[in-house]
Structure formats: structure tokens, C-alpha cells
Design a protein around this motif. Sequence first.
Motif, short mmCIF file in Angstrom:
data_model
loop_
_atom_site.label_atom_id
_atom_site.label_comp_id
_atom_site.label_asym_id
_atom_site.label_seq_id
_atom_site.Cartn_x
_atom_site.Cartn_y
_atom_site.Cartn_z
N SER A 82 0.82 -1.20 0.00
CA SER A 82 0.00 0.00 0.00
C SER A 82 0.86 1.26 0.00
O SER A 82 0.56 2.22 -0.71
CB SER A 82 -0.93 -0.01 1.22
OG SER A 82 -1.82 1.09 1.19
N VAL A 83 1.94 1.25 0.78
CA VAL A 83 2.86 2.39 0.78
C VAL A 83 3.55 2.52 -0.57
O VAL A 83 3.77 3.63 -1.08
CB VAL A 83 3.89 2.26 1.92
CG1 VAL A 83 4.92 3.39 1.86
CG2 VAL A 83 3.20 2.27 3.27
N ASP A 84 3.90 1.40 -1.19
CA ASP A 84 4.51 1.43 -2.52
C ASP A 84 3.61 2.15 -3.52
O ASP A 84 4.06 2.96 -4.33
CB ASP A 84 4.78 0.01 -3.03
CG ASP A 84 5.86 -0.70 -2.25
OD1 ASP A 84 6.58 -0.04 -1.48
OD2 ASP A 84 5.99 -1.93 -2.40
N ARG A 85 2.31 1.82 -3.48
CA ARG A 85 1.38 2.37 -4.47
C ARG A 85 1.06 3.84 -4.22
O ARG A 85 0.96 4.63 -5.15
CB ARG A 85 0.07 1.56 -4.47
CG ARG A 85 0.21 0.13 -4.95
CD ARG A 85 -1.16 -0.50 -5.13
NE ARG A 85 -1.94 -0.50 -3.89
CZ ARG A 85 -1.89 -1.44 -2.97
NH1 ARG A 85 -1.05 -2.47 -3.12
NH2 ARG A 85 -2.63 -1.38 -1.88
N LYS A 86 0.89 4.20 -2.95
CA LYS A 86 0.39 5.53 -2.62
C LYS A 86 1.46 6.52 -2.20
O LYS A 86 1.25 7.74 -2.28
CB LYS A 86 -0.65 5.42 -1.49
CG LYS A 86 -1.83 4.52 -1.81
CD LYS A 86 -2.69 4.31 -0.59
CE LYS A 86 -3.84 3.34 -0.89
NZ LYS A 86 -4.67 3.06 0.31
N GLY A 87 2.60 6.00 -1.71
CA GLY A 87 3.59 6.86 -1.11
C GLY A 87 3.29 7.02 0.37
O GLY A 87 2.13 6.88 0.80
N PRO A 88 4.31 7.31 1.20
CA PRO A 88 4.10 7.39 2.66
C PRO A 88 3.05 8.41 3.08
O PRO A 88 2.24 8.14 3.96
CB PRO A 88 5.49 7.76 3.19
CG PRO A 88 6.44 7.29 2.14
CD PRO A 88 5.72 7.46 0.84
N GLY A 89 3.07 9.60 2.46
CA GLY A 89 2.13 10.64 2.87
C GLY A 89 0.69 10.26 2.59
O GLY A 89 -0.18 10.37 3.48
N ALA A 90 0.41 9.83 1.37
CA ALA A 90 -0.96 9.44 1.02
C ALA A 90 -1.41 8.22 1.82
O ALA A 90 -2.58 8.12 2.21
CB ALA A 90 -1.05 9.16 -0.48
N PHE A 91 -0.48 7.29 2.05
CA PHE A 91 -0.82 6.12 2.86
C PHE A 91 -1.22 6.55 4.27
O PHE A 91 -2.22 6.05 4.82
CB PHE A 91 0.37 5.16 2.93
CG PHE A 91 0.21 4.06 3.94
CD1 PHE A 91 -0.52 2.92 3.64
CD2 PHE A 91 0.79 4.16 5.20
CE1 PHE A 91 -0.67 1.90 4.57
CE2 PHE A 91 0.64 3.15 6.14
CZ PHE A 91 -0.09 2.02 5.83
N ALA A 92 -0.44 7.46 4.86
CA ALA A 92 -0.75 7.92 6.22
C ALA A 92 -2.11 8.59 6.27
O ALA A 92 -2.91 8.36 7.20
CB ALA A 92 0.34 8.87 6.70
N ARG A 93 -2.41 9.43 5.28
CA ARG A 93 -3.72 10.08 5.25
C ARG A 93 -4.84 9.06 5.09
O ARG A 93 -5.90 9.18 5.73
CB ARG A 93 -3.76 11.11 4.12
CG ARG A 93 -2.87 12.33 4.35
CD ARG A 93 -3.13 13.41 3.32
NE ARG A 93 -2.73 12.99 1.97
CZ ARG A 93 -1.52 13.16 1.47
NH1 ARG A 93 -0.56 13.72 2.21
NH2 ARG A 93 -1.24 12.78 0.24
N ASP A 94 -4.61 8.06 4.25
CA ASP A 94 -5.60 7.01 4.05
C ASP A 94 -5.84 6.22 5.33
O ASP A 94 -6.98 5.92 5.69
CB ASP A 94 -5.15 6.07 2.94
CG ASP A 94 -6.15 4.96 2.68
OD1 ASP A 94 -7.22 5.25 2.13
OD2 ASP A 94 -5.87 3.80 3.05
N ARG A 95 -4.77 5.90 6.06
CA ARG A 95 -4.91 5.17 7.33
C ARG A 95 -5.67 6.01 8.36
O ARG A 95 -6.46 5.47 9.15
CB ARG A 95 -3.54 4.80 7.89
CG ARG A 95 -2.76 3.76 7.12
CD ARG A 95 -3.45 2.41 7.08
NE ARG A 95 -4.33 2.29 5.92
CZ ARG A 95 -5.09 1.25 5.65
NH1 ARG A 95 -5.09 0.22 6.47
NH2 ARG A 95 -5.85 1.21 4.57
#
Length: 381
Positions: A82-95
Motif C-alpha cells: 500500500s505504501v509502494d502504491r500511494k507513497g508514505p504521505g498518502a498512505f498515512a492520510r488514508d490510514r
Amino acid sequence: MTTIAARPTTTRLGYVDNLRVLLTVLVLAHHAAATYGALPFWYWTEPSDSPSGIALMLLMLVNQFYFMGFFFLLSGLFVPGSVDRKGPGAFARDRLVRLGVPLAAFWLVARPILSLREWPARSAQGDSFLHFWFTVGDVGPLWFVEVLLVMSLAYAALRALRARSAAGSGVVAGLRTAAEVQPRPVSFRAIAGLVALLTVVTFLWRLAVPTGTYWELGGLPSPAYLPQYAILFVVGLLAARRGWLSGLTVRQGRVALVVALVSVGLALGGLALATAPGAGVLAQLGAALAENIFAMSAVIALLVLFRERLAGQPTWARFAAQNSFAVYVIHPLVLVGVAVLQAPLVAPAGVKFLILLALSVPLCWLFAYLLRRIPGVSRVL
């Protein structure tokens, strides 16, 4: 002796999703047992010290040894991709949305509703209903979502720092997706090493945080197991990159099943000794060892069993998997509602437990499905 290699499979996510459904049902069974067993700690309890009440308590103890750690391991499997696809920032916001919103909703709505039994006493003490609503109870079973959110954000931060460091040095970090990972064999020595690590860290941790401790800050009911949760989450992260789950062999699954069946009694006995008054460090060390032998054996046995025999996903299994997280979030309301309705029933604890579970499992999935049909809800559930 010949080792039977795991056969290649294209349904890895299928068997992992099926395992998550099983663990969700075990959560319902755990809290149904807490309703009628000899270890009451649920929102609605009818405790019993009868033989069936003792059996329900043992079920809860056995579950506690491994099932939430297993949840963290399976959750960790999906994080790197998920981090690979979205990047750390977008992943954190999604979580923050997918985990934070259900956590906040449970705290604001479900938590006070589930604690309404306490309102008459609080009212008699002069408490206002508004103050009661915002101060009673804790996040209950959503502590798992709370801890998972913290772990996920910590991983995202680590990945962001790693990416920044790589960019600063002019190195482009190439990370393979889970689909590109080739299975790596997992040796018995590696499994023993993991058990040893879990045992040592658990033993040292419980010198300060003994079994039975409750942390009011965060509402953590089982902080004594935090080392297992954190380590197995990391194992899930690494397994996603290294193909460890596919690398487990059928023989290892069979050995793990035998060890789990043999060690469960030792784990229960070790827990009894370690929590007895005056228990020494050797008893606590032995309890940590027996518990983690059972926990990892149960996890490995179930992983191999589901991968080899229960990987398919017919329509009902896909439905169950799609709604399992919503079931986890809403199940306390359903369990308590059904338990209140059947409170007048006079029957042994074990019988009431079975009725509660048989009614609540389909109702939880039905209500989860209906809830997710509301526009926008499926975004977080």
C-alpha cells in the motif's frame, strides 16, 4: 527426511482474507465467552463459575495467546504494498481515514451506548448525561484499530525518512511489490529464533507490565501482549517482501499443528503458575516460552492449512471478507443487544454462549453489509 515443498498458489490473498474472516469470528466467540464465562469483563455479563463457565474462560485464555498477534501479522502483510502504491504521505492520510474515522465513531457513539448500564449510578452521583456520554468507558475492542493505526503511521514515517535519505544520496530505492516476490524457504531454525525472540522480549516486558495489566490511557486491555503484537506486525511487513508465508512447507504446518496441540496445556499451566502469588522469574520465563511456542505453532498451522486447503473464495467467502472489518467495528453492539434480549433465558452458560454466537455471527454480517450500503461508509469500512 524429505521435506514437502509448498505448491505454488495464485490465491494468496484469498487464503489470507479467509483467515481474517476466521479471526473475526474468533473475536465474536471471545467476547461471547466473556459474556457468560468465569472471566467477565464485557459490557454485558452473566458470569458463571460452572464447568461450562470455566470452559469459556479457558477458551478466552487460549485465544488471547495468539489471535490478536495473528491479526497484526496479517495486517502487516498489506502495508508495504500500500505504501509502494500511494507513497508514505498518502498512505498515512488514508490510514487516518480508514482507521481513525471508525475509531472516532465508535468512541463518540458506540462506547457510551454500550456503557448505559452505568448511567443510573453516575446520575445518582450528580453526573450530567452530557459528561457521562463523553467520559464513560474506553475504546473497547477498537484498541486493535488504535494500535494498528499507530504502527502503520510509524512504518509510513520510517519509509518517508528512508525515501528522503535515498533521494539525498542520489540512490533510487527499488522495492518489489508482493506479486514480484519469490517465496523464500523458512527454516525450522528461523521459526525457533522467532519464538526465542518473542519469549525474551515478552519476559522482560512483563517484569514491568505483568499479565492482567490494564492501561487506562488508550484503553488497552492486554498491554502485556504488546511485544507480540509489535513483533508479529513487523514479521508481516517482512513476510510481504520476502515471501515467507508461501515459503512455509506442508511439513512445517503439520509439525506446527502437533506442537500447538501438545503445548496448549503447557501454556495454560504456565500462565497459572506465572500469575500465582509469589511466582518467581523462572515461572514467568517458562510461561512466556510455553505461550509463544503455542502461539507461533497455532499461527503457522493455520497459515499452511488455509493456504493449502482453504484458499478458495466462493461468493459467500468474498462477501464475508469484504465486510469483516465492519463486523469487527460493530460487533459489540450486536453481541450486547442479543445478550440483553436473551437475558431472561434460563440455561447453562455454555448453551447461552452457543445461542449468542449462532445468532450474532449472521446478524453482524447482515448489519455490516447494510451499513456499508450507506453512501460513503464503505470508504472507511
